[in-house]
Design a protein around this motif. Structure first.
Motif, PDB file in Angstrom:
ATOM      1  N   ALA A 235      54.037  41.527  49.157  1.00 61.17           N
ATOM      2  CA  ALA A 235      55.257  42.442  50.251  1.00 61.17           C
ATOM      3  C   ALA A 235      56.887  42.945  49.687  1.00 61.17           C
ATOM      4  CB  ALA A 235      55.666  41.087  51.107  1.00 61.17           C
ATOM      5  N   GLY A 236      56.441  42.229  48.319  1.00 64.40           N
ATOM      6  CA  GLY A 236      58.050  43.213  47.704  1.00 64.40           C
ATOM      7  C   GLY A 236      58.588  41.954  47.846  1.00 64.40           C
ATOM      8  N   HIS A 237      58.265  40.536  47.905  1.00 69.80           N
ATOM      9  CA  HIS A 237      59.929  39.921  47.619  1.00 69.80           C
ATOM     10  C   HIS A 237      60.086  39.184  46.437  1.00 69.80           C
ATOM     11  CE1 HIS A 237      58.445  38.596  51.964  1.00 69.80           C
ATOM     12  NE2 HIS A 237      59.548  39.697  52.402  1.00 69.80           N
ATOM     13  N   LEU A 238      58.905  39.109  45.475  1.00 68.57           N
ATOM     14  CA  LEU A 238      58.627  38.905  43.845  1.00 68.57           C
ATOM     15  C   LEU A 238      58.425  40.178  42.776  1.00 68.57           C
ATOM     16  CD1 LEU A 238      56.770  35.666  44.367  1.00 68.57           C
ATOM     17  CD2 LEU A 238      58.935  35.801  44.674  1.00 68.57           C
ATOM     18  N   SER A 239      58.688  40.205  42.003  1.00 71.72           N
ATOM     19  CA  SER A 239      58.205  41.123  40.934  1.00 71.72           C
ATOM     20  C   SER A 239      56.702  41.319  40.994  1.00 71.72           C
ATOM     21  CB  SER A 239      59.099  40.357  39.828  1.00 71.72           C
ATOM     22  OG  SER A 239      58.870  41.457  38.657  1.00 71.72           O
TER      23      SER A 239
ATOM     24  N   PHE B 207      48.686  43.911  39.573  1.00 69.27           N
ATOM     25  CA  PHE B 207      49.999  44.324  40.189  1.00 69.27           C
ATOM     26  C   PHE B 207      50.266  45.545  40.126  1.00 69.27           C
ATOM     27  CE2 PHE B 207      50.132  39.866  41.997  1.00 69.27           C
ATOM     28  CZ  PHE B 207      49.378  39.322  42.780  1.00 69.27           C
ATOM     29  N   THR B 208      49.997  46.392  38.566  1.00 68.09           N
ATOM     30  CA  THR B 208      51.000  47.470  37.674  1.00 68.09           C
ATOM     31  C   THR B 208      51.289  47.929  38.938  1.00 68.09           C
ATOM     32  OG1 THR B 208      49.081  46.189  35.712  1.00 68.09           O
ATOM     33  CG2 THR B 208      50.144  48.844  36.200  1.00 68.09           C
ATOM     34  N   HIS B 209      50.058  48.735  39.472  1.00 67.07           N
ATOM     35  CA  HIS B 209      50.554  49.835  40.776  1.00 67.07           C
ATOM     36  C   HIS B 209      51.722  49.555  41.384  1.00 67.07           C
ATOM     37  CE1 HIS B 209      48.969  46.848  43.199  1.00 67.07           C
ATOM     38  NE2 HIS B 209      48.549  47.693  44.020  1.00 67.07           N
ATOM     39  N   LEU B 210      52.557  48.472  41.942  1.00 71.57           N
ATOM     40  CA  LEU B 210      53.898  48.215  42.453  1.00 71.57           C
ATOM     41  C   LEU B 210      54.624  48.446  41.715  1.00 71.57           C
ATOM     42  CD1 LEU B 210      51.958  45.070  44.545  1.00 71.57           C
ATOM     43  CD2 LEU B 210      52.604  47.655  45.155  1.00 71.57           C
TER      44      LEU B 210
ATOM     45  N   LYS C 172      56.078  50.255  39.745  1.00 74.70           N
ATOM     46  CA  LYS C 172      57.550  51.845  39.535  1.00 74.70           C
ATOM     47  C   LYS C 172      57.933  51.664  40.183  1.00 74.70           C
ATOM     48  CE  LYS C 172      54.837  54.272  35.683  1.00 74.70           C
ATOM     49  NZ  LYS C 172      54.691  55.229  35.763  1.00 74.70           N
ATOM     50  N   SER C 173      57.675  50.989  41.667  1.00 72.26           N
ATOM     51  CA  SER C 173      57.783  51.533  42.841  1.00 72.26           C
ATOM     52  C   SER C 173      58.665  50.433  43.341  1.00 72.26           C
ATOM     53  CB  SER C 173      56.964  51.486  43.611  1.00 72.26           C
ATOM     54  OG  SER C 173      55.890  51.376  44.559  1.00 72.26           O
TER      55      SER C 173
END
Length: 493
Positions: A431-435, A450-453, A455-456
């Motif tokens: 959900a983008g709440h944590l690194s 979660f590597t694909h997340l 950079k963005s």
């Protein structure tokens, strides 16, 4: 002799409320309370002064001292299968001591001697193993939890280094003769029992349960759960930890007064939630405890509406209202009226949040030590509450926090204890709440990559900051204030 569980079933002990009496100062309040609804469990020499349904003793020295009173004042005597002699477990069993000590033999023959397994000796049968690392109060609470009791109060389990007046004559003979520096150590074991069994426990002379309200929003639920675990890890009495947010609270018309977070105004609704009765504690979600919150809860308020701490910085004392002890009877706050006052230009966000202008100066006092709101500074054995106040380097968004290992360790402990589910962490990262890098930083193995997340990913606080600098800030603020909608089920209101 009778085994603990068999005995408890035969007398329906689990259906009763119990009052545990120790020798600490608050035992002198015994006559001030109506205790008729309680069954009494007396620890050690207490049985010489106060009759009880159950006397609990670990050391045989105490049995010898209290022999006559045990037979006359106690309906039952509860002891470990392997009692202690001079604070060390004996190889002898209670059966052996019954041969040596007449009062034990008499109690045993009358069905009044109850045994249990203590953790430091070989167990017998399938009877539960009771733990007491330092003092008998720990064993007493563990025993009551093990037999299914739901409600326990106490007097005389105060910590510190002194006895009540009625037991002052024993000070030279028994006070801390086991070599421990303070009775405070008993709270560690009691906290474990409360946490693991969910038994309700509190001193009879304290308001209970402790009520802790935590300002949070959708993006900070992981922080909230770690904070809750750290609270329960040390809490020596029952505690409720309740997340709150701005949901249902109107947004001020003036953009300068808009909420900076999804929970900015929620703290002012706490007295109403508590029906304007008793005490409440307010905390932010980005915190971690290292001490017993009961000490904060029991701080004398002496007529104040609010107690808070001050931060000493470069010769100035800066009020910190992110930790507050609130007297809800005095704090007759109406959050709707507070927002209306902002709309009438009678107060503004800064005065409200940074100066607590709704409370008269003489009714808000900085009586809480700075250790209860330590901003980004931790000292082992001294810091009671660590506040990760720098948003850009909070441990769940950055590795650059100097105290990150403390939070990561607490996160791992919460996972191990079941206070946080691994699936929850996965959802929070997605959900983008944590690194996305948090699992690597904290040494966690999750069934997801979660590597694909990485950079963005943009930290939530930066997203909100970017929105505020945009022309769409008003809409963004309204969105932030609604983030707590997903807490509906957890809040239950």
């Amino acid at each position: 002799m009778r085994e603990l569980i068999e005995w408890s079933k035969s007398v329906n002990a689990s259906t009763e409320s119990w009052l545990v009496l120790g020798k600490g100062p608050s035992v002198d309040l015994f006559e001030e309370f109506d205790t008729s609804d309680f069954s009494i469990l007396a620890l050690n020499h207490v049985i010489t002064k106060i009759p009880a349904k159950v006397a609990h003793i670990i050391d045989m020295d105490v049995v010898r001292d209290c022999a006559e009173a045990l037979y006359q004042n106690a309906e039952y005597l509860l002891m470990p299968l392997h009692p202690h002699e001079r604070f060390k477990p004996s190889k002898k069993t209670l059966e052996d001591y019954c041969v040596e000590i007449p009062v034990l033999d008499k109690l045993s023959k009358e069905g009044r001697l109850i045994w249990y397994n203590l953790h430091d000796a070989p167990p017998r049968d399938e009877s539960p193993i009771i733990t007491a690392m330092y003092f008998s109060a720990e064993a007493a609470l563990d025993i009551l939890a093990s037999i299914g009791v739901n409600n326990v109060r106490s007097l005389g389990l105060d910590g510190g280094t002194s006895y009540g007046l009625r037991f002052a004559g024993l000070s030279d003979k028994t006070l801390l003769k086991n070599g421990r520096p303070s009775f405070d150590l008993q709270f560690q074991g009691m906290a474990r029992v409360i946490r693991e069994s969910n038994i309700f426990y509190a001193p009879l002379n304290a308001e209970a349960p402790i009520r802790v309200f935590v300002g949070t929003d959708e993006t900070q639920m992981a922080g909230f759960k770690v904070l809750e675990h750290s609270i329960r890890q040390y809490a020596s009495m029952s505690v409720e930890v309740i997340p709150i947010d701005n949901r249902g609270i109107p947004e001020p018309r003036n953009p300068d007064n808009h909420a900076r977070t999804g929970f900015s105004f929620a703290r002012f609704d706490i007295p109403r939630i508590c029906s304007y009765r008793g005490r409440a504690i307010y905390l932010d979600a980005d915190m971690q405890l290292f001490s017993d919150i009961a000490a904060l809860w029991c701080t004398p308020m002496e007529g104040a509406q609010v107690l808070y701490s001050e931060l000493v910085k470069k010769g100035r004392r800066i009020p910190q209202y992110s930790v507050m002890l609130i007297d809800c009877e005095q704090a007759r706050w109406d959050v709707g009226e507070i927002i209306a006052a902002m709309d009438r230009d009678e107060l503004d966000y800064r005065d409200l949040m940074y100066h607590l202008c709704i409370v008269p100066e003489e009714q808000r006092r900085a009586d809480l030590p700075g250790e209860w709101n330590s901003l980004e500074f931790y000292r082992k054995g001294r810091t009671k509450l660590l506040h990760y106040t720098d948003m850009h380097r909070q441990p769940w968004v950055s590795r650059r926090n100097g105290n990150r290992k403390l939070w990561y360790r607490c996160l791992r402990e919460a996972l191990s204890a079941g206070a946080i589910e691994r699936d929850f962490l996965v959802e929070e990262i997605e959900a983008g709440h944590l690194s996305p890098r948090l699992p690597k930083w904290a040494g966690l193995k999750l069934d997801r990559n979660f590597t694909h997340l990485e950079k963005s990913w943009v930290p939530p606080f930066k997203r909100y900051a970017d929105m505020r600098n945009s022309s769409n800030w008003d809409g963004a603020v309204r969105r932030v204030s609604r983030l707590g909608e997903k807490l509906k089920g957890l809040l239950g209101r």
